[in-house]
Design an enzyme around this catalytic site. Sequence first.
Site, PDB file in Angstrom:
ATOM      1  N   ASP A  57       0.877  -1.164   0.000  1.00  0.00           N
ATOM      2  CA  ASP A  57       0.000   0.000   0.000  1.00  0.00           C
ATOM      3  C   ASP A  57       0.916   1.217   0.000  1.00  0.00           C
ATOM      4  O   ASP A  57       1.764   1.357   0.883  1.00  0.00           O
ATOM      5  CB  ASP A  57      -0.896   0.015   1.249  1.00  0.00           C
ATOM      6  CG  ASP A  57      -1.998   1.068   1.158  1.00  0.00           C
ATOM      7  OD1 ASP A  57      -1.665   2.241   0.877  1.00  0.00           O
ATOM      8  OD2 ASP A  57      -3.170   0.731   1.371  1.00  0.00           O
ATOM      9  N   THR A  81      -8.424  -2.529  -3.070  1.00  0.00           N
ATOM     10  CA  THR A  81      -8.171  -1.141  -3.453  1.00  0.00           C
ATOM     11  C   THR A  81      -9.373  -0.618  -4.232  1.00  0.00           C
ATOM     12  O   THR A  81     -10.166  -1.399  -4.770  1.00  0.00           O
ATOM     13  CB  THR A  81      -6.926  -1.039  -4.357  1.00  0.00           C
ATOM     14  OG1 THR A  81      -7.250  -1.580  -5.650  1.00  0.00           O
ATOM     15  CG2 THR A  81      -5.758  -1.802  -3.768  1.00  0.00           C
ATOM     16  N   ARG A  85     -13.282  -4.392  -6.750  1.00  0.00           N
ATOM     17  CA  ARG A  85     -13.928  -3.719  -7.864  1.00  0.00           C
ATOM     18  C   ARG A  85     -13.529  -4.407  -9.161  1.00  0.00           C
ATOM     19  O   ARG A  85     -12.376  -4.783  -9.366  1.00  0.00           O
ATOM     20  CB  ARG A  85     -13.492  -2.252  -7.907  1.00  0.00           C
ATOM     21  CG  ARG A  85     -14.541  -1.149  -7.976  1.00  0.00           C
ATOM     22  CD  ARG A  85     -15.821  -1.478  -7.423  1.00  0.00           C
ATOM     23  NE  ARG A  85     -16.827  -0.421  -7.457  1.00  0.00           N
ATOM     24  CZ  ARG A  85     -17.893  -0.465  -6.704  1.00  0.00           C
ATOM     25  NH1 ARG A  85     -18.047  -1.479  -5.860  1.00  0.00           N
ATOM     26  NH2 ARG A  85     -18.819   0.447  -6.771  1.00  0.00           N
ATOM     27  N   GLU A 116     -21.332  -5.372 -15.009  1.00  0.00           N
ATOM     28  CA  GLU A 116     -22.274  -6.027 -14.103  1.00  0.00           C
ATOM     29  C   GLU A 116     -23.713  -5.628 -14.454  1.00  0.00           C
ATOM     30  O   GLU A 116     -24.021  -4.438 -14.473  1.00  0.00           O
ATOM     31  CB  GLU A 116     -21.957  -5.656 -12.654  1.00  0.00           C
ATOM     32  CG  GLU A 116     -20.577  -6.148 -12.199  1.00  0.00           C
ATOM     33  CD  GLU A 116     -20.246  -5.791 -10.750  1.00  0.00           C
ATOM     34  OE1 GLU A 116     -21.068  -5.100 -10.116  1.00  0.00           O
ATOM     35  OE2 GLU A 116     -19.198  -6.209 -10.255  1.00  0.00           O
ATOM     36  N   HIS A 123     -21.560  -9.963  -6.945  1.00  0.00           N
ATOM     37  CA  HIS A 123     -21.285  -8.727  -6.195  1.00  0.00           C
ATOM     38  C   HIS A 123     -22.062  -8.697  -4.878  1.00  0.00           C
ATOM     39  O   HIS A 123     -22.888  -7.821  -4.624  1.00  0.00           O
ATOM     40  CB  HIS A 123     -21.624  -7.490  -7.031  1.00  0.00           C
ATOM     41  CG  HIS A 123     -20.851  -6.268  -6.579  1.00  0.00           C
ATOM     42  ND1 HIS A 123     -20.495  -5.265  -7.446  1.00  0.00           N
ATOM     43  CD2 HIS A 123     -20.357  -5.903  -5.362  1.00  0.00           C
ATOM     44  CE1 HIS A 123     -19.831  -4.323  -6.780  1.00  0.00           C
ATOM     45  NE2 HIS A 123     -19.739  -4.704  -5.519  1.00  0.00           N
ATOM     46  N   LEU A 124     -21.742  -9.675  -4.037  1.00  0.00           N
ATOM     47  CA  LEU A 124     -22.439  -9.816  -2.758  1.00  0.00           C
ATOM     48  C   LEU A 124     -21.720  -9.129  -1.599  1.00  0.00           C
ATOM     49  O   LEU A 124     -22.196  -9.177  -0.469  1.00  0.00           O
ATOM     50  CB  LEU A 124     -22.609 -11.310  -2.421  1.00  0.00           C
ATOM     51  CG  LEU A 124     -23.468 -12.118  -3.404  1.00  0.00           C
ATOM     52  CD1 LEU A 124     -23.532 -13.572  -2.940  1.00  0.00           C
ATOM     53  CD2 LEU A 124     -24.859 -11.539  -3.516  1.00  0.00           C
TER      54      LEU A 124
END
Length: 524
Positions: A176, A208, A237, A266, A287-288
């Site tokens: 990071d 990220t 993402r 999506e 995408h839960l």
Amino acid sequence: MKEQGENDIFTQIELVLASVKGNPVCVPLLEPYQKSVSILRITIIQFAHCDISGYSLRKLPQECVNICTNYDGLIVRSDTKVTGDVIAASSTLRVVGRAGTGVDNIDIDAATRKGVIVLKNVASASQSLREGRWDRKLYTGSELHGKTLAVLGLGRIGREVATRMQAYGMRTIGFDPMVTAEGAKSFNVEKLELEEIWPLADYITVHTPLIPQTKNLINNEVLTKCKKGVRIVNVARGGIVDESALLSALKDGRCGGAALDVFVEEPPKHPVTLELIQHPKVVATPHLGASTDEAQQRVAVEIAEQFIALASNCRPEDRAKYQVTGVVNAPVLAAAMVPSNAPWISLAKEIGRLMAKMIQGVIPATQIDIKTTGRELESMKFLSTAVLAGMLTGHTKNGLNLINAPALAKEAGIQVSLKHDSSKESQFMEVTVKHAKMGSHSARGTVRADELPYLLSINDATFGQSGIVLGNNAHLFQGQDHNTNLASIVSGLAAQGATITSVAVATGKNTWFVVRTAETMQTP
């Protein structure tokens, strides 16, 4: 927005607007501050005939735009679009909080230019058994104990993942850009550079936001550098992992498996994505992430906590209860909240101010070269932003702060380079400013044990071994003759009613005077 002072890591937050659907849980957290210091009055936005949620980037009703412009802070979810129009129309907006992790519904570039902070916050075997098969050998797994997990993104979620996987006996490494090696070590993660991580990791998990620097972070070249059979997890993402490259790596064995909760498109429609989802070594979910009642409330509460941590009109003891963990568009802001970084940021800003005086303002085609030495400064890449903030102070029409300084410098035609020399033990920062007409000037400084910024030299002139403390009403003057010029400077300041408390002189090809006054005053 006014230019902020030395404490511009904090900002005034009085009115907060939250979109609907879960965010009312912010209210109990913020209400006590409304009563105690008249801040953070929060409104839940539910219009009678238009809801800010659900409108696309170009369909946000003007009524909603007008309402949003009256607030210092916005708290939104994924279906609320904070467009450039909304940001441009507001003269008071300072913070946008995304109750969740993705920030692609917020115009990050527009927010950054205006100085607005953006915060974010095992199916196959089961199916086989449902179909009447007992395929134990097909689903032989791999132990986590003793394996190496690479966590890319060491914010709140990345840290939680690392801590929990350590309980399974995993070695945790990570990257990071805004976390120091010491900071990572505090939660038992060994910080490494990305090129060091690829050949070591058995598992890679990304945490990220999707920004230009992280798009296709895991790509074909990276997968080739990785340990054969590496497993990839992306619940952050879509777009951080190159889906086409991942599919190819699964087919040729470079990748041993993947778990995906997010996708570039999506719902997925592209043939490559659909084939990836169907691959036998991929576990895919729609995408839960954060799809629990508790998580929906928690992300909103965490954004509210970060608002309090940033609010300059909150008492320090109240701010100290919470941490700012999800700054998206201003790495220097998060860095400035680390106590050991603050003095160096102060030094960088002060040297930036000196440089602006030496070249008589901010001029297009100016080149700024920044050099740091000493191991502890190796990770302080954010110091370039602080130098720019100092140089641009008083020279911009828009509000200036640590968030938008790089963008405003770019617009002003200023180029910046940053180099580090870790071979030397002594810690210094040197800033050189070059311009075709104004020539070249440099200043060198350091931070001592008293955590104060010291100016050591200007060009070839040195202020002794110990240097002089910058800030605190210190004024810089250039002259040719030590005695004559100093007498003229002192008499000029006295004529303005100034009380002179100290004078320091550095002599080289030119003579430089730093005169400290008891009063705050403007000098040419």
